[in-house]
Design a protein around this motif. Structure first.
Motif, mmCIF file in Angstrom:
data_model
loop_
_atom_site.group_PDB
_atom_site.id
_atom_site.type_symbol
_atom_site.label_atom_id
_atom_site.label_comp_id
_atom_site.label_asym_id
_atom_site.label_seq_id
_atom_site.Cartn_x
_atom_site.Cartn_y
_atom_site.Cartn_z
ATOM 1 N N GLU A 63 0.828 -1.210 0.000
ATOM 2 C CA GLU A 63 0.000 0.000 0.000
ATOM 3 C C GLU A 63 0.864 1.262 0.000
ATOM 4 O OE1 GLU A 63 -3.205 2.534 2.660
ATOM 5 O OE2 GLU A 63 -2.515 0.586 3.395
ATOM 6 N N ARG A 64 1.920 1.290 0.823
ATOM 7 C CA ARG A 64 2.774 2.472 0.888
ATOM 8 C C ARG A 64 3.438 2.738 -0.477
ATOM 9 N NH1 ARG A 64 5.001 5.141 5.284
ATOM 10 N NH2 ARG A 64 4.345 3.470 6.697
ATOM 11 N N GLY A 65 3.870 1.669 -1.153
ATOM 12 C CA GLY A 65 4.493 1.826 -2.457
ATOM 13 C C GLY A 65 3.525 2.318 -3.518
ATOM 14 N N HIS A 66 2.299 1.774 -3.508
ATOM 15 C CA HIS A 66 1.286 2.245 -4.463
ATOM 16 C C HIS A 66 0.976 3.714 -4.210
ATOM 17 C CE1 HIS A 66 -0.042 -1.191 -6.888
ATOM 18 N NE2 HIS A 66 0.199 -1.950 -5.834
ATOM 19 N N ARG A 67 0.915 4.097 -2.948
ATOM 20 C CA ARG A 67 0.669 5.502 -2.625
ATOM 21 C C ARG A 67 1.820 6.383 -3.121
ATOM 22 N NH1 ARG A 67 -3.445 6.964 0.452
ATOM 23 N NH2 ARG A 67 -4.741 5.315 1.371
ATOM 24 N N GLN A 68 3.049 5.863 -3.036
ATOM 25 C CA GLN A 68 4.187 6.623 -3.522
ATOM 26 C C GLN A 68 4.070 6.855 -5.031
ATOM 27 O OE1 GLN A 68 7.480 8.844 -2.905
ATOM 28 N NE2 GLN A 68 6.359 7.757 -1.320
ATOM 29 N N PHE A 69 3.661 5.814 -5.756
ATOM 30 C CA PHE A 69 3.422 5.947 -7.203
ATOM 31 C C PHE A 69 2.395 7.042 -7.465
ATOM 32 C CE2 PHE A 69 4.595 3.159 -10.806
ATOM 33 C CZ PHE A 69 5.667 2.503 -10.238
ATOM 34 N N ALA A 70 1.267 6.972 -6.746
ATOM 35 C CA ALA A 70 0.180 7.930 -6.962
ATOM 36 C C ALA A 70 0.610 9.349 -6.610
ATOM 37 C CB ALA A 70 -1.036 7.526 -6.124
ATOM 38 N N VAL A 71 1.329 9.507 -5.492
ATOM 39 C CA VAL A 71 1.790 10.833 -5.063
ATOM 40 C C VAL A 71 2.732 11.432 -6.093
ATOM 41 C CG1 VAL A 71 3.250 12.005 -3.365
ATOM 42 C CG2 VAL A 71 1.451 10.450 -2.592
ATOM 43 N N ARG A 72 3.645 10.628 -6.609
ATOM 44 C CA ARG A 72 4.636 11.144 -7.572
ATOM 45 C C ARG A 72 3.992 11.481 -8.914
ATOM 46 N NH1 ARG A 72 9.678 7.139 -7.274
ATOM 47 N NH2 ARG A 72 10.544 8.664 -8.743
ATOM 48 N N PHE A 73 3.047 10.652 -9.354
ATOM 49 C CA PHE A 73 2.343 10.977 -10.595
ATOM 50 C C PHE A 73 1.518 12.258 -10.411
ATOM 51 C CE2 PHE A 73 2.509 6.775 -12.981
ATOM 52 C CZ PHE A 73 2.961 7.343 -14.158
ATOM 53 N N HIS A 74 0.866 12.382 -9.260
ATOM 54 C CA HIS A 74 0.043 13.562 -9.008
ATOM 55 C C HIS A 74 0.894 14.827 -9.032
ATOM 56 C CE1 HIS A 74 -2.423 16.492 -6.810
ATOM 57 N NE2 HIS A 74 -3.468 15.788 -7.215
ATOM 58 N N ALA A 75 2.103 14.751 -8.450
ATOM 59 C CA ALA A 75 2.991 15.913 -8.434
ATOM 60 C C ALA A 75 3.370 16.333 -9.855
ATOM 61 C CB ALA A 75 4.237 15.606 -7.612
ATOM 62 N N LEU A 76 3.668 15.344 -10.712
ATOM 63 C CA LEU A 76 4.006 15.649 -12.104
ATOM 64 C C LEU A 76 2.824 16.296 -12.822
ATOM 65 C CD1 LEU A 76 5.904 12.375 -13.099
ATOM 66 C CD2 LEU A 76 6.919 14.623 -12.707
ATOM 67 N N LEU A 77 1.631 15.756 -12.605
ATOM 68 C CA LEU A 77 0.445 16.297 -13.258
ATOM 69 C C LEU A 77 0.099 17.682 -12.721
ATOM 70 C CD1 LEU A 77 -1.686 13.027 -13.257
ATOM 71 C CD2 LEU A 77 -0.841 14.209 -15.295
ATOM 72 N N ALA A 78 0.248 17.868 -11.415
ATOM 73 C CA ALA A 78 -0.051 19.172 -10.813
ATOM 74 C C ALA A 78 0.903 20.235 -11.329
ATOM 75 C CB ALA A 78 0.012 19.074 -9.289
ATOM 76 N N ASP A 79 2.179 19.877 -11.477
ATOM 77 C CA ASP A 79 3.167 20.836 -11.987
ATOM 78 C C ASP A 79 2.828 21.284 -13.398
ATOM 79 O OD1 ASP A 79 4.590 20.760 -9.647
ATOM 80 O OD2 ASP A 79 6.122 19.361 -10.381
ATOM 81 N N SER A 80 2.146 20.406 -14.142
ATOM 82 C CA SER A 80 1.774 20.734 -15.522
ATOM 83 C C SER A 80 0.357 21.305 -15.615
ATOM 84 C CB SER A 80 1.868 19.478 -16.404
ATOM 85 O OG SER A 80 3.166 18.933 -16.373
ATOM 86 N N GLY A 81 -0.289 21.494 -14.456
ATOM 87 C CA GLY A 81 -1.644 22.008 -14.446
ATOM 88 C C GLY A 81 -2.689 21.000 -14.869
#
Length: 282
Positions: free
Chosen positions: A177-195
């Motif tokens: 679960e912690r690893g899947h959350r890390q994947f989701a958090v990192r993808f979200h950061a990339l998407l947020a940076d791009s709006g």
């Protein structure tokens, strides 16, 4: 206005194996979907455990195109490296086809490079190195095609998280679960940076305790044994041959030739795609 439509394609990683939910698996893609916008996203997970690039092209991509997604993730390739049929030319061509189809319909594409399974399983060097070479080849192709199609690309093949046991499930191949959350958090950061993501980022903290050592041993004694036997029938004979070749080259001091051979195969595979796209080539 309809909600953002997010479709996930891939194998057991995207299916969510390692992150259990009441009705099966949840996984990083479902966690990410919750934070794409303030309103819930329209999320469909087409990923299937054991899928290879062929399955993504032949089954999952047509299904995804019917849904006309605004965003689509394609995270695949590890299962290809674990088969005796591994062919980087075929992998490259299939990924190119899937990426082109999804972006051609206007979807924002999400991709990721992944760690090699031999290292995650702790295989001996002579067995692990050929698998690592295959995974590097796949990752190189994914990097190149992600740039070509303007994908939001997550570099997940390196970093401290790979050696953090708390990130991984009992089988050591899938994130917990912690690893899947890390994947989701990192993808979200990339998407947020791009709006491209305006909702709240997924939490990095798990809801449930991670797997214990006894859980890992139980997995190895039950489901893990069956998994190893399946891979032994398929990959092991070829892998032993690759390991012997590895040992011979190391003894002669010519191991670099194996890396050069793999790099040349990747270059040829990508070059073939470029040639195929030229309008003056039949």
């Amino acid at each position: 206005m309809r909600p953002v439509r997010f479709v996930a394609l891939g194998d057991s990683l995207t299916q969510g194996v390692g992150d259990p939910a009441d009705d099966g698996w949840r996984g990083w893609a479902a966690l990410l979907a919750e934070g794409l916008t303030a309103a819930p996203a329209d999320f469909t997970n087409l990923a299937v455990s054991g899928a290879q690039t062929r399955d993504v092209v032949e089954r999952q991509t047509p299904a995804a195109l019917e849904l006309r997604p605004d965003m689509a993730s394609v995270v695949i390739g590890v299962n290809d490296t674990l088969r005796c049929t591994f062919d980087i030319h075929a992998v490259a061509a299939r990924l190119d086809e899937a990426y082109a189809a999804l972006t051609g319909q206007g979807a924002i594409l999400l991709t990721a490079c992944l760690p090699d399974p031999g290292a995650m399983l702790g295989l001996p060097g002579a067995l692990a190195r050929p698998l690592a070479r295959r995974q590097r080849a796949v990752n190189t192709v994914v990097h190149a095609l992600s740039e070509r199609y303007g994908a939001v690309h997550l570099h997940a093949a390196e970093g401290a998280w790979l050696t953090d046991r708390a990130m991984w499930s009992a089988d050591r191949l899938h994130p917990g679960e912690r690893g899947h959350r890390q994947f989701a958090v990192r993808f979200h950061a990339l998407l947020a940076d791009s709006g491209l993501a305006t909702g709240s980022a997924p939490s990095a903290e798990p809801e449930f305790p991670g797997p214990t050592r006894s859980a890992g041993l139980w997995w190895l004694a039950t489901a893990g044994t069956a998994w190893v036997l399946r891979r032994c029938r398929d990959l092991l004979p070829q892998l032993l041959g690759l390991a012997l070749d590895e040992i011979r080259h190391r003894a002669r001091g010519t191991s670099a030739r194996l890396d050069l051979r793999a790099s040349a195969a990747v270059s040829a595979a990508l070059a073939a795609l470029s040639v195929a796209d030229r309008p003056d080539v039949a």
